[in-house]
Design a protein around this motif. Structure first.
Motif, PDB file in Angstrom:
ATOM      1  N   GLU A  52       0.824  -1.319  -0.162  1.00  0.00           N
ATOM      2  CA  GLU A  52       0.017   0.022  -0.147  1.00  0.00           C
ATOM      3  C   GLU A  52       0.991   1.371  -0.259  1.00  0.00           C
ATOM      4  OE1 GLU A  52      -0.146  -2.525   1.928  1.00  0.00           O
ATOM      5  OE2 GLU A  52      -2.279  -3.337   1.363  1.00  0.00           O
ATOM      6  N   GLN A  53       1.952   1.170   0.777  1.00  0.00           N
ATOM      7  CA  GLN A  53       2.873   2.333   0.798  1.00  0.00           C
ATOM      8  C   GLN A  53       3.635   2.582  -0.647  1.00  0.00           C
ATOM      9  OE1 GLN A  53       5.225   1.280   4.241  1.00  0.00           O
ATOM     10  NE2 GLN A  53       4.150   2.676   5.596  1.00  0.00           N
ATOM     11  N   LYS A  55       1.625   4.227  -3.508  1.00  0.00           N
ATOM     12  CA  LYS A  55       1.711   5.615  -3.687  1.00  0.00           C
ATOM     13  C   LYS A  55       2.732   6.337  -4.529  1.00  0.00           C
ATOM     14  CE  LYS A  55      -0.138   5.949   1.207  1.00  0.00           C
ATOM     15  NZ  LYS A  55       0.073   6.622   2.681  1.00  0.00           N
ATOM     16  N   ARG A  56       3.675   5.703  -4.690  1.00  0.00           N
ATOM     17  CA  ARG A  56       4.989   6.025  -5.590  1.00  0.00           C
ATOM     18  C   ARG A  56       4.323   5.841  -7.329  1.00  0.00           C
ATOM     19  NH1 ARG A  56       9.801   7.239  -3.636  1.00  0.00           N
ATOM     20  NH2 ARG A  56      10.298   7.848  -6.011  1.00  0.00           N
TER      21      ARG A  56
END
Length: 315
Positions: free
Chosen positions: A238-239, A242-243
């Motif tokens: 999930e993190q 974001k990229r």
């Protein structure tokens, strides 16, 4: 009576001895000649010797010149004079040593040794990555192309094996097939799996570029991400998602948002509907209500799997 003439008394004076002339720069020139000859001779027997590192100590010549000035200035019977020819000789020798130290690097570059080694490493990266991905055939099948780019940024002459060292650049470029990911989260999961495979294969990429394959036309979405393997360590899917950057394409054109692309599609549909209606009704064009309803209906039929953009979703 004749006057007696007397000669005036003559004082006995001692003449000052001439001062010795000392040329400042002669000793420095001699020392540099000896040191330069020793270094150039040593390079013949030790090709790995890095003369560029020795040149860092070239300011020591200024110290030698300063010592000469101090020593000769302390002697009252010495007259100082700069040996400009010796100073120019020192500069010339430094240029010769610098040129000799750069020749091996120039030969490596002009001879293509570095580029050949980089090509070899790039092929090794791709081969080892595909071999590592053989353990996950499903992920491997999603890849349409992969290539690496390596660049030596060091000037270590002892690296005769042409291997990567800290500070060198190693990049991975990988494209997934168009239907490999339906959203940013799925794309990030694929990227994370590649990062793990690279770590298991023993490669530490400075930059990893991921993208989905771009079609030549039609309506499709693209996903892109760029980061280093070190950045991905410890991040959740999930993190990492974001990229991911998402692109919206329609007929060779890219749009910033899905709403902008939907409007472009509807605009073309609207023109086709209006022209078809006029052909079927003797040149009479439909009203706005008919055009709007028919455009939305055909858009939903053609792209029913995609959500129709609304003012709320476009916000």
């Amino acid at each position: 009576m004749d006057e007696i003439k007397t000669n005036p008394s003559v004082k006995n004076t001692t003449a000052e001895p001439p001062k010795k002339v000392r040329r400042v720069g002669t000793i420095a020139f001699a020392v540099l000649l000896i040191a330069g000859g020793v270094l150039l001779l040593a390079q013949q027997f030790m090709p790995k010797a890095n003369l560029l590192a020795v040149l860092k100590f070239s300011p020591a010549i200024l110290i030698v010149l300063g010592i000469e000035v101090l020593v000769y200035s302390a002697k009252p019977d010495v007259k100082l004079k700069f040996d400009w020819l010796g100073v120019l000789g020192c500069a010339f020798i430094l240029v010769v040593i610098g040129t000799a130290s750069l020749m091996p690097l120039a030969w490596r570059w002009l001879g293509g040794a570095d580029r050949n080694a980089e090509n070899r490493i790039e092929q090794q990266v791709v081969d080892s990555m595909y071999q590592e991905l053989s353990a996950d055939p499903e992920l491997k099948a999603k890849i349409t192309s992969m290539y690496a780019s390596a660049s030596f940024n060091h000037t270590d002459m002892e690296n005769v094996d042409y291997t990567l060292e800290p500070g060198d650049t190693l990049m991975l470029h990988l494209n997934f097939c168009q239907d490999s990911a339906g959203n940013e989260l799925e794309f990030a999961a694929n990227c994370a799996a590649i990062v793990k495979a690279a770590r298991d294969a023993g490669w530490n990429f400075t930059t990893m570029n991921f993208a989905t394959e771009e079609d030549t036309g039609g309506v499709y979405d693209t996903y892109r991400a760029e980061f280093s393997a070190a950045f991905a360590d410890g991040l959740t899917t999930e993190q990492l998602a974001k990229r991911v950057q998402k692109g919206y394409y329609y007929n060779y054109s890219q749009y910033d948002t899905k709403a902008d692309r939907d409007n472009a599609i509807k605009y073309d549909l609207r023109d086709k509907i209006a022209e078809r209606y006029a052909d079927e009704h003797d040149g009479t064009y439909p009203d706005e209500n008919y055009l709007t309803e028919e455009t939305d209906r055909q858009f939903a039929v053609l792209y029913g799997s995609a959500e129709i953009a609304t003012p709320e979703s476009a916000a």
